[in-house]
Design a protein around this motif. Sequence first.
Motif, PDB file in Angstrom:
ATOM      1  N   GLY A  24       0.829  -1.197   0.000  1.00  0.00           N
ATOM      2  CA  GLY A  24       0.000   0.000   0.000  1.00  0.00           C
ATOM      3  C   GLY A  24       0.860   1.242   0.000  1.00  0.00           C
ATOM      4  N   THR A  45       0.484   5.509   1.122  1.00  0.00           N
ATOM      5  CA  THR A  45      -0.335   6.563   1.700  1.00  0.00           C
ATOM      6  C   THR A  45       0.556   7.751   2.023  1.00  0.00           C
ATOM      7  OG1 THR A  45      -2.083   7.006   3.323  1.00  0.00           O
ATOM      8  CG2 THR A  45      -0.139   5.821   4.122  1.00  0.00           C
ATOM      9  N   PHE A  98      -2.209  -1.092  -3.437  1.00  0.00           N
ATOM     10  CA  PHE A  98      -3.324  -0.283  -2.943  1.00  0.00           C
ATOM     11  C   PHE A  98      -2.838   1.144  -2.684  1.00  0.00           C
ATOM     12  CE2 PHE A  98      -4.017  -4.648  -1.878  1.00  0.00           C
ATOM     13  CZ  PHE A  98      -5.391  -4.872  -1.914  1.00  0.00           C
ATOM     14  N   TYR A 136      -4.004   4.585  -0.671  1.00  0.00           N
ATOM     15  CA  TYR A 136      -4.916   5.069   0.362  1.00  0.00           C
ATOM     16  C   TYR A 136      -4.843   6.597   0.371  1.00  0.00           C
ATOM     17  CZ  TYR A 136      -4.209   0.203   1.860  1.00  0.00           C
ATOM     18  OH  TYR A 136      -4.095  -1.169   1.901  1.00  0.00           O
ATOM     19  N   TYR A 137      -5.779   7.234  -0.333  1.00  0.00           N
ATOM     20  CA  TYR A 137      -5.801   8.699  -0.408  1.00  0.00           C
ATOM     21  C   TYR A 137      -6.334   9.240   0.919  1.00  0.00           C
ATOM     22  CZ  TYR A 137      -5.342   8.347  -5.561  1.00  0.00           C
ATOM     23  OH  TYR A 137      -4.923   8.098  -6.854  1.00  0.00           O
ATOM     24  N   ASN A 138      -5.429   9.524   1.831  1.00  0.00           N
ATOM     25  CA  ASN A 138      -5.820   9.936   3.177  1.00  0.00           C
ATOM     26  C   ASN A 138      -5.967  11.443   3.334  1.00  0.00           C
ATOM     27  OD1 ASN A 138      -2.900  10.096   2.836  1.00  0.00           O
ATOM     28  ND2 ASN A 138      -2.847  10.725   4.981  1.00  0.00           N
ATOM     29  N   ARG A 191      -7.850   1.474  -4.856  1.00  0.00           N
ATOM     30  CA  ARG A 191      -7.722   2.773  -4.199  1.00  0.00           C
ATOM     31  C   ARG A 191      -8.859   2.970  -3.192  1.00  0.00           C
ATOM     32  NH1 ARG A 191      -6.006   2.564  -8.955  1.00  0.00           N
ATOM     33  NH2 ARG A 191      -8.140   2.201  -9.657  1.00  0.00           N
ATOM     34  N   THR A 192      -8.522   3.556  -2.044  1.00  0.00           N
ATOM     35  CA  THR A 192      -9.535   4.017  -1.106  1.00  0.00           C
ATOM     36  C   THR A 192      -9.351   5.517  -0.915  1.00  0.00           C
ATOM     37  OG1 THR A 192      -8.209   3.674   0.893  1.00  0.00           O
ATOM     38  CG2 THR A 192      -9.522   1.803   0.102  1.00  0.00           C
ATOM     39  N   SER A 218     -10.511   9.053   1.653  1.00  0.00           N
ATOM     40  CA  SER A 218     -11.091   9.561   2.894  1.00  0.00           C
ATOM     41  C   SER A 218     -12.239  10.524   2.594  1.00  0.00           C
ATOM     42  CB  SER A 218     -10.022  10.289   3.713  1.00  0.00           C
ATOM     43  OG  SER A 218     -10.600  11.018   4.759  1.00  0.00           O
ATOM     44  N   LEU A 261      -7.143   4.966   7.777  1.00  0.00           N
ATOM     45  CA  LEU A 261      -6.139   3.956   7.449  1.00  0.00           C
ATOM     46  C   LEU A 261      -6.526   2.595   8.041  1.00  0.00           C
ATOM     47  CD1 LEU A 261      -3.514   3.262   6.072  1.00  0.00           C
ATOM     48  CD2 LEU A 261      -2.279   3.994   8.126  1.00  0.00           C
ATOM     49  N   SER A 299      -9.186   1.173   5.918  1.00  0.00           N
ATOM     50  CA  SER A 299      -8.644   0.807   4.607  1.00  0.00           C
ATOM     51  C   SER A 299      -7.905  -0.528   4.675  1.00  0.00           C
ATOM     52  CB  SER A 299      -7.707   1.897   4.087  1.00  0.00           C
ATOM     53  OG  SER A 299      -8.415   3.082   3.787  1.00  0.00           O
ATOM     54  N   THR A 356      -8.705  -3.892   2.777  1.00  0.00           N
ATOM     55  CA  THR A 356      -7.647  -4.539   1.997  1.00  0.00           C
ATOM     56  C   THR A 356      -7.587  -6.036   2.308  1.00  0.00           C
ATOM     57  OG1 THR A 356      -6.318  -2.515   1.893  1.00  0.00           O
ATOM     58  CG2 THR A 356      -5.148  -4.596   1.602  1.00  0.00           C
TER      59      THR A 356
END
Length: 709
Positions: free
Chosen positions: A82, A84, A130, A132-134, A151-152, A154, A224, A227, A231
């Motif tokens: 991942g 981030t 992955f 993780y757009y935090n 992709r995840t 926030s 996170l 996420s 995942t």
Amino acid sequence: MSTTAELLKGASDLFPDEVVTQAHVRHFDLPFGAGRFALITLDNGLDHTKPTTFGPASLANLNTAIDQVEKEAAAGEIVGVGITGKPFIFAVGADLKGVELLKRHEDALAIGKGGHEVFKRLSALAVPTFAYYNGAAMGGGVEVGLHCEYRTVSKAIAAFSLPEVFLGLVPGWGGCTLLPNLIGADKAVSVIIENSLNQNKQLKGQQVFDLGIADAIFEGADFLEQSLIWTAQVLKGEIEVERPVIDRGEAWDQAVAKGRFIADSKVHGAAPAAYRALDIIAAAKNGDLQQGYDAEDKALADLIMGGELRAGIYAFNLVQKRGKRPAGAPDKNLARPVTKVGVVGAGLMASQLALLFLRRLEVPVVLTDIDQERVDKGVGYVHAEIDKLLGKGRINQDKANRLKALVTGVLDKAEGFADADFVIEAVFEEIGVKQQVFAEVEAVAPAHAILATNTSSLSVSEMASKLKNPERVVGFHFFNPVAVLPLLEIVRGEQTDDASLATAFAVAKKLKKTAVLVKDAPAFVVNRILTRFMGEIQNVIDEGTPVEVAEKAVEPLGLPMSPLVLLELVGPAIGLHVSETLNKAFPDRFKVSPNLKAVVDAGKRGFYVYDSGKPELDPEVAALLKQGDTVLTEEQVRARVLDAVAQEIGLMLDEGVVAEPQDIDLCLITGAGWPFHLGGITPYLDREGVSERVNGKKFLAPGVASVPV
């Protein structure tokens, strides 16, 4: 050493002031027994408000982190990778400070290739990846995530975009190629072209998810953690991510055509970035990713070495840096507190000002006018706007009630202003009227109160000349619509003291306006330049050039609207008034157009009618026009208009109306919507050779809004 590492090492010397982003690798045991997982965190070591960017050294660090996880994946030590960012910020793209220093096409090409080579390695890993757009994600920050499989995002994200076209670039690290292949060409065109050309419109987290850019969305507080749970479920096969089939037929072509229409309507072919991006999107229809990456590399290099990007970065820096640290502003410690605001007038402009002061300062605001009906209407306007904010969920009921309670209206200035610290007038634009208003206010307001005028063209010094304390009068010129346009021209009169000026700047900052210090000169900055610009258009029409030729002549500047449409927005009567004011001051350069006067006298609100859905010359206006027999070509009109503007700017700088050309550009960008791709006006005049032709020299030093020599 890998080819990628060599490429980045060779480019690192070109970015001497890079704020280097680290790429830390941590390992987790995922829940539900999903296995060992590697997480790369991007962090530049600065506080959480400072953005994380990618220069050569930063990309090299990410490349090294990928070396590590690549070995772990190949050895079966991890089940996924991942990426981030640090709290609140994912990454905001390329290091533009370094980009603007590049002098050679091959160096610019290396930056494009370097980003591609690093990011592509994520999609090539032997395990799922992955993103993780935090937090805030822009440009290359968005693109590094597009190279991942999942992709995840926030829900708390308020800024997510591919802003490159806005600045004069293309999303060149995979954006133009990967995004349409992920969400379809139509949505990709909206993100890459439409949002960028709409003043760099940002997406929020929910929009990112709704567009299909992210596969899952979670609350910001435990983003996170959620996420990683998601995942684990994906890796165990408990969640299957389904994405729509992309239409690669006629719909793709229609989307590109829509993008070209948007670009034409915004920049009129004057700026290449949008069209280069659309060419790449069009070619991406065949799904050949490497072909797309190669096209992105070339477009990036070409545009980096062009004037548009340099002007775009220059404009960006003006707004983000100079706009927040105004040149010539006095010591902020001299500023006095403002605990109550008075507004003289209750018309539309005054009511807009009252609303702005109320929302930003959250102090009592009192309006006055000549009769109760007008006062009630002004207060009613403010209340109605507060109700709109409540209805949109921008404020809660308690705050709405509190704001409404803070705004009042009275007829008696003594009653309203006896304890006011800041009083601004927005009455009829006539010097005698304003002098009378200030005399009345001075008689009842406290000795320390600032007396501000929203005049658009009259002399602040003359307005204050009959007062006992002229040193507390300051120009505070807003632009309409007040809530939208950021610029505030702060005008220092001949006797304005530092404390009054410092208070004005402190208030401007609280109002969240871009304040520029301006000398007390006729029409100040924006109105003087626009009046000269539009005046030449009106002059050539009066002399005989057809309206459509005069209007079309300035299309290559890529302005947000044509001169006569802008005149309609400003109001022909206001335009006439400003031209009359400037004619009195500078009769040799500013003429009063008899045709404009005829249009105003006839009560017309503009030159056009819109019955067909597009602007067409109003037949009644056409009947009013009296023209000579001198007909110019578009090229002749454009040269004449630009020469006039260059001359006026040169004279304004000689007069000290503002400190530097940068202030002229900042004013036009934030007060008149002048395009970022021009950098305001002076970089364009320099690039086109107009500055030297008219004034014998360029406005800006070499390397400022241009390729360094």
